[in-house]
Motif scaffolding. Sequence first.
Motif, PDB file in Angstrom:
ATOM      1  N   GLY A 197       0.671   2.121  -3.748  1.00 24.38           N
ATOM      2  CA  GLY A 197      -0.460   3.034  -3.655  1.00 24.38           C
ATOM      3  C   GLY A 197      -0.029   4.477  -3.466  1.00 24.38           C
ATOM      4  O   GLY A 197      -0.730   5.397  -3.843  1.00 24.38           O
ATOM      5  N   LEU A 211       0.830  -1.199   0.000  1.00 26.22           N
ATOM      6  CA  LEU A 211       0.000   0.000   0.000  1.00 26.22           C
ATOM      7  C   LEU A 211       0.873   1.261   0.000  1.00 26.22           C
ATOM      8  O   LEU A 211       0.614   2.198  -0.751  1.00 26.22           O
ATOM      9  CB  LEU A 211      -0.944   0.002   1.208  1.00 26.22           C
ATOM     10  CG  LEU A 211      -1.859   1.204   1.362  1.00 26.22           C
ATOM     11  CD1 LEU A 211      -2.803   1.320   0.162  1.00 26.22           C
ATOM     12  CD2 LEU A 211      -2.676   1.086   2.647  1.00 26.22           C
ATOM     13  N   TRP A 221      -5.480   2.989  -7.604  1.00 25.01           N
ATOM     14  CA  TRP A 221      -5.614   2.982  -6.152  1.00 25.01           C
ATOM     15  C   TRP A 221      -6.622   4.070  -5.780  1.00 25.01           C
ATOM     16  O   TRP A 221      -6.361   5.239  -5.992  1.00 25.01           O
ATOM     17  CB  TRP A 221      -4.268   3.243  -5.485  1.00 25.01           C
ATOM     18  CG  TRP A 221      -3.261   2.193  -5.826  1.00 25.01           C
ATOM     19  CD1 TRP A 221      -2.479   2.148  -6.943  1.00 25.01           C
ATOM     20  CD2 TRP A 221      -2.938   1.029  -5.071  1.00 25.01           C
ATOM     21  NE1 TRP A 221      -1.690   1.025  -6.921  1.00 25.01           N
ATOM     22  CE2 TRP A 221      -1.941   0.326  -5.775  1.00 25.01           C
ATOM     23  CE3 TRP A 221      -3.384   0.519  -3.852  1.00 25.01           C
ATOM     24  CZ2 TRP A 221      -1.393  -0.863  -5.311  1.00 25.01           C
ATOM     25  CZ3 TRP A 221      -2.830  -0.661  -3.388  1.00 25.01           C
ATOM     26  CH2 TRP A 221      -1.845  -1.351  -4.111  1.00 25.01           C
ATOM     27  N   CYS A 245      -8.527   1.826   1.099  1.00 22.37           N
ATOM     28  CA  CYS A 245      -7.993   1.992  -0.249  1.00 22.37           C
ATOM     29  C   CYS A 245      -8.440   0.794  -1.079  1.00 22.37           C
ATOM     30  O   CYS A 245      -8.204  -0.344  -0.697  1.00 22.37           O
ATOM     31  CB  CYS A 245      -6.479   2.085  -0.222  1.00 22.37           C
ATOM     32  SG  CYS A 245      -5.755   2.235  -1.863  1.00 22.37           S
ATOM     33  N   LYS A 262      -7.958  -1.248  -4.402  1.00 14.54           N
ATOM     34  CA  LYS A 262      -7.048  -1.508  -5.518  1.00 14.54           C
ATOM     35  C   LYS A 262      -7.880  -2.110  -6.646  1.00 14.54           C
ATOM     36  O   LYS A 262      -8.501  -3.147  -6.471  1.00 14.54           O
ATOM     37  CB  LYS A 262      -5.951  -2.469  -5.084  1.00 14.54           C
ATOM     38  CG  LYS A 262      -4.976  -2.845  -6.175  1.00 14.54           C
ATOM     39  CD  LYS A 262      -3.963  -3.847  -5.642  1.00 14.54           C
ATOM     40  CE  LYS A 262      -3.071  -4.378  -6.714  1.00 14.54           C
ATOM     41  NZ  LYS A 262      -2.199  -5.453  -6.198  1.00 14.54           N
TER      42      LYS A 262
END
Length: 118
Positions: free
Chosen positions: A84, A80, A102, A91, A93
Motif C-alpha cells: 500500500g 499494507l 489502495w 485503507c 484494497k
Amino acid sequence: MFVIRWILGRIILLLNFVFSPKSIKRQPEQQADIDEQCRTLSLYQYPACPFCVKVRRAMKRHGLNITTLDAKQEPHRSELQNRGGTMKVPCLKIEQAGEVTWMYESNDIIAYLNQRFG
C-alpha cells in the motif's frame, strides 16, 4: 497517553455497538451478487479507530460483506506497509482486472462505496 487512547477506543466501540446502523434489505439473489463483488475488496483497519468505525458503519448501512483486516497484526501490517505504501488506516484494497488500488481516507472510501453500491 496509552491509557487515555485505550479508554477512548473502548468508548467508541461501545457507542458503535449501541447505535449500530441498520443494513439495507435486499433479495437473496441481489445480496449474493453484492457479496460476489465484495470479494475483491479488503478493508485494512484498526478496531477502535474512529475513521475506521465510520467506514465500517457505511459498509453496514449498504449491507456489504467486505473482509476487514486488523492492520496491527502480521501479515496484514507488512502487506499494507509494503504494497500500500504507507501505514495508514482505513485503507480499502480494491482488486479489479488484475490491478490493485489502495484507497486511503475514510471520506474517499465512503464516496467510492456509495457510488459503487449506493
